[in-house]
Design a protein around this motif. Structure first.
Motif, PDB file in Angstrom:
ATOM      1  N   GLY A  59       0.820  -1.206   0.000  1.00 41.74           N
ATOM      2  CA  GLY A  59       0.000   0.000   0.000  1.00 41.74           C
ATOM      3  C   GLY A  59       0.853   1.254   0.000  1.00 41.74           C
ATOM      4  O   GLY A  59       2.054   1.222   0.278  1.00 41.74           O
ATOM      5  N   TRP A  60       0.207   2.392  -0.326  1.00 38.96           N
ATOM      6  CA  TRP A  60       0.903   3.676  -0.360  1.00 38.96           C
ATOM      7  C   TRP A  60      -0.009   4.749   0.206  1.00 38.96           C
ATOM      8  O   TRP A  60      -1.121   4.965  -0.300  1.00 38.96           O
ATOM      9  CB  TRP A  60       1.310   4.044  -1.793  1.00 38.96           C
ATOM     10  N   ASP A  61       0.430   5.403   1.283  1.00 40.46           N
ATOM     11  CA  ASP A  61      -0.359   6.450   1.921  1.00 40.46           C
ATOM     12  C   ASP A  61       0.290   7.821   1.796  1.00 40.46           C
ATOM     13  O   ASP A  61      -0.065   8.754   2.517  1.00 40.46           O
ATOM     14  CB  ASP A  61      -0.599   6.106   3.394  1.00 40.46           C
ATOM     15  N   SER A  63       3.618   8.381   2.200  1.00 37.72           N
ATOM     16  CA  SER A  63       4.872   8.465   2.947  1.00 37.72           C
ATOM     17  C   SER A  63       5.582   7.117   2.923  1.00 37.72           C
ATOM     18  O   SER A  63       4.948   6.064   2.778  1.00 37.72           O
ATOM     19  CB  SER A  63       4.627   8.901   4.394  1.00 37.72           C
TER      20      SER A  63
END
Length: 304
Positions: A59-61, A63
């Motif tokens: 996943g990528w949020d 940061s």
């Protein structure tokens, strides 16, 4: 033998990326094309390259994670290095070289510090076919390609490992402005220590995973990029060079003690498309190089 080694390297890369894909989701892809034709218009020295990155993660949020290996980047790239004159390198000019690389890298955040590290395997020499490719491309547009003598004197077939680590920290300068000092170490086909900075005015890089091109130092986006707008980027760095297989000392070449780069560019991000154009001045790399050179870099992203 070289063909079997190349097949093994490609199979290993496919196996590694397949394993990564099973454990992680695909997060993004980025590339950067660099050529002196869109810079100073001359065909010499660091004449052309392409860098590509494919990224997987949990996943990528917006940061970086705090654990090594949570983000995995597969890099593939190619570069052509040439003498000043493709027809005749002349005494003291650098030899022709073609190089292709495959590597796995990871990115983490520790406090305010970001770390990027990994390793590549670099294939160098006529086995890459890049001299044939440049000859074909030049024939296509009706200009002379590398001569038989230049190709005969090119860097010989070899495999070189490459290890890379970069440590940087973003500093907020107020509305729209960010400064990122960094240090980098490279060992393998070229061994050097580098220090420099990147400056950004605009939204580019905020919430993105950026990857640095090894030739110019320009950074391109591999993950992120949803906020429309225009951003200006600039940067500079200087490196202490210890060794380079592209300038072999046993053939009488001497690298410059320090190697400098200065760069600037514009990123445009639309609703479904993005573009970048940048210029980089590359300082002299070897004794006998009469001047630096200016190369241009571009990337384009279109989502349907």
């Amino acid at each position: 033998m070289l063909g079997r080694i190349a097949s093994f390297v490609l199979a290993l890369a496919v196996t590694a990326t397949s394993s990564i894909a099973q454990e992680r989701e695909f997060l993004g892809y980025g590339w950067l094309l660099t050529n002196d034709l869109i810079g100073d218009g001359k065909d010499r020295w660091r004449t052309g390259s392409i860098a590509t990155s494919r990224v997987w993660g949990r996943g990528w949020d917006g940061s970086l994670p705090g654990t090594f290996g949570d983000i995995i980047e597969f890099r593939f790239g190619g570069e052509i290095i040439a003498p000043r004159d493709l027809d005749d390198s002349g005494p003291g000019d650098r030899p022709y070289a073609g190089a292709m690389s495959w590597g796995l890298h990871t990115h983490v955040q520790r406090g305010a510090t970001s770390i990027s590290t990994g390793a590549d395997l670099v294939a160098i020499g006529p086995m890459t076919g890049l001299d044939d490719f440049q000859s074909w491309l030049h024939d296509l547009v009706g200009i002379p390609g590398p001569s038989a003598s230049v190709r005969a004197a090119q860097i010989a077939n070899q495999w070189q490992p490459r290890a890379v680590i970069e440590i940087g920290r973003d500093i907020d300068l107020g509305p729209g402005g960010r400064l990122r000092p960094f240090v980098e170490g490279r060992a393998g086909d070229e061994t050097l220590l580098r220090a420099g900075f990147d400056f950004t005015f605009g939204g580019f890089g905020s919430g993105d995973l950026l990857v640095r091109d090894w030739v110019t130092g320009q950074r391109f986006r591999a993950v992120g990029g949803q906020e429309p707008g225009v951003s200006f980027v600039a940067g500079a760095d200087v490196a202490k060079v210890f060794d380079s297989v592209y300038l072999p000392s046993n053939r009488g070449f001497q690298t410059t003690d320090m190697r400098s780069r200065v760069r600037a560019g514009l990123h445009w991000q639309g609703e479904k498309s993005a573009m970048f154009y940048g210029l980089t001045w590359l300082g002299e790399e070897f004794a006998g190089q009469s001047e630096g050179q200016l190369v241009g870099s571009v990337t384009l992203s279109i989502r349907f």
